[in-house]
Scaffold this motif. Structure first.
Motif, PDB file in Angstrom:
ATOM      1  N   ARG A 103       3.991   5.719  -5.446  1.00 39.39           N
ATOM      2  CA  ARG A 103       4.145   5.897  -6.862  1.00 39.39           C
ATOM      3  C   ARG A 103       2.882   7.027  -7.481  1.00 39.39           C
ATOM      4  O   ARG A 103       3.112   7.359  -8.458  1.00 39.39           O
ATOM      5  N   GLN A 104       1.797   6.874  -6.798  1.00 34.52           N
ATOM      6  CA  GLN A 104       0.885   8.042  -7.203  1.00 34.52           C
ATOM      7  C   GLN A 104       1.074   9.327  -6.398  1.00 34.52           C
ATOM      8  O   GLN A 104       0.145  10.201  -6.813  1.00 34.52           O
ATOM      9  N   GLY A 105       2.124   9.637  -5.917  1.00 30.09           N
ATOM     10  CA  GLY A 105       2.244  10.878  -5.300  1.00 30.09           C
ATOM     11  C   GLY A 105       1.579  11.049  -4.204  1.00 30.09           C
ATOM     12  O   GLY A 105       1.409  12.290  -3.643  1.00 30.09           O
ATOM     13  N   ARG A 106       1.293   9.949  -3.341  1.00 31.60           N
ATOM     14  CA  ARG A 106       0.204  10.521  -2.186  1.00 31.60           C
ATOM     15  C   ARG A 106       1.018  10.064  -0.936  1.00 31.60           C
ATOM     16  O   ARG A 106       0.577   9.513  -0.021  1.00 31.60           O
ATOM     17  N   GLU A 147       4.041   1.513  -1.085  1.00 34.95           N
ATOM     18  CA  GLU A 147       4.648   1.813  -2.512  1.00 34.95           C
ATOM     19  C   GLU A 147       3.747   2.094  -3.437  1.00 34.95           C
ATOM     20  O   GLU A 147       3.929   3.003  -4.217  1.00 34.95           O
ATOM     21  N   GLN A 148       2.592   1.859  -3.516  1.00 39.53           N
ATOM     22  CA  GLN A 148       1.507   2.098  -4.161  1.00 39.53           C
ATOM     23  C   GLN A 148       0.954   3.571  -3.949  1.00 39.53           C
ATOM     24  O   GLN A 148       0.925   4.320  -5.049  1.00 39.53           O
ATOM     25  N   ALA A 149       0.947   4.022  -3.002  1.00 43.78           N
ATOM     26  CA  ALA A 149       0.730   5.491  -2.607  1.00 43.78           C
ATOM     27  C   ALA A 149       1.889   6.457  -3.097  1.00 43.78           C
ATOM     28  O   ALA A 149       1.761   7.467  -3.642  1.00 43.78           O
ATOM     29  N   GLN A 164       0.857  -1.196   0.017  1.00 41.46           N
ATOM     30  CA  GLN A 164      -0.177  -0.005  -0.220  1.00 41.46           C
ATOM     31  C   GLN A 164       0.731   1.270  -0.048  1.00 41.46           C
ATOM     32  O   GLN A 164       0.603   2.173  -0.666  1.00 41.46           O
TER      33      GLN A 164
END
Length: 66
Positions: free
Chosen positions: A34-37, A30-32, A28
């Motif tokens: 990558r999305q700039g969050r 890492e995904q955040a 989670q």
């Protein structure tokens, strides 16, 4: 994270669950990222800071002023 993960070895059901939760949390984050969050403030997250000992410059035999 892609693909299935298989936990082998001496991990019982509880330990395997903890490992899965940690891997899910990393996924989670890492995904955040990558999305700039990312986190709004720099530094360590609270769950990491909670484990760091307090820096106490006073000798142990002195009471801390309140």
């Amino acid at each position: 994270m892609t693909g299935d993960i298989e936990i082998k070895g001496g991990a019982d059901e509880f330990e395997a669950t903890v490992i899965a939760v940690v891997i899910d949390r990393i996924n989670q984050e890492e995904q955040a990222a990558r999305q700039g969050r990312g986190r709004a403030h720099p530094g360590l997250p609270a769950w990491v800071r909670a484990l760091q000992p307090e820096d106490n410059p006073l000798p142990r035999d002195l009471l801390r002023p309140e």
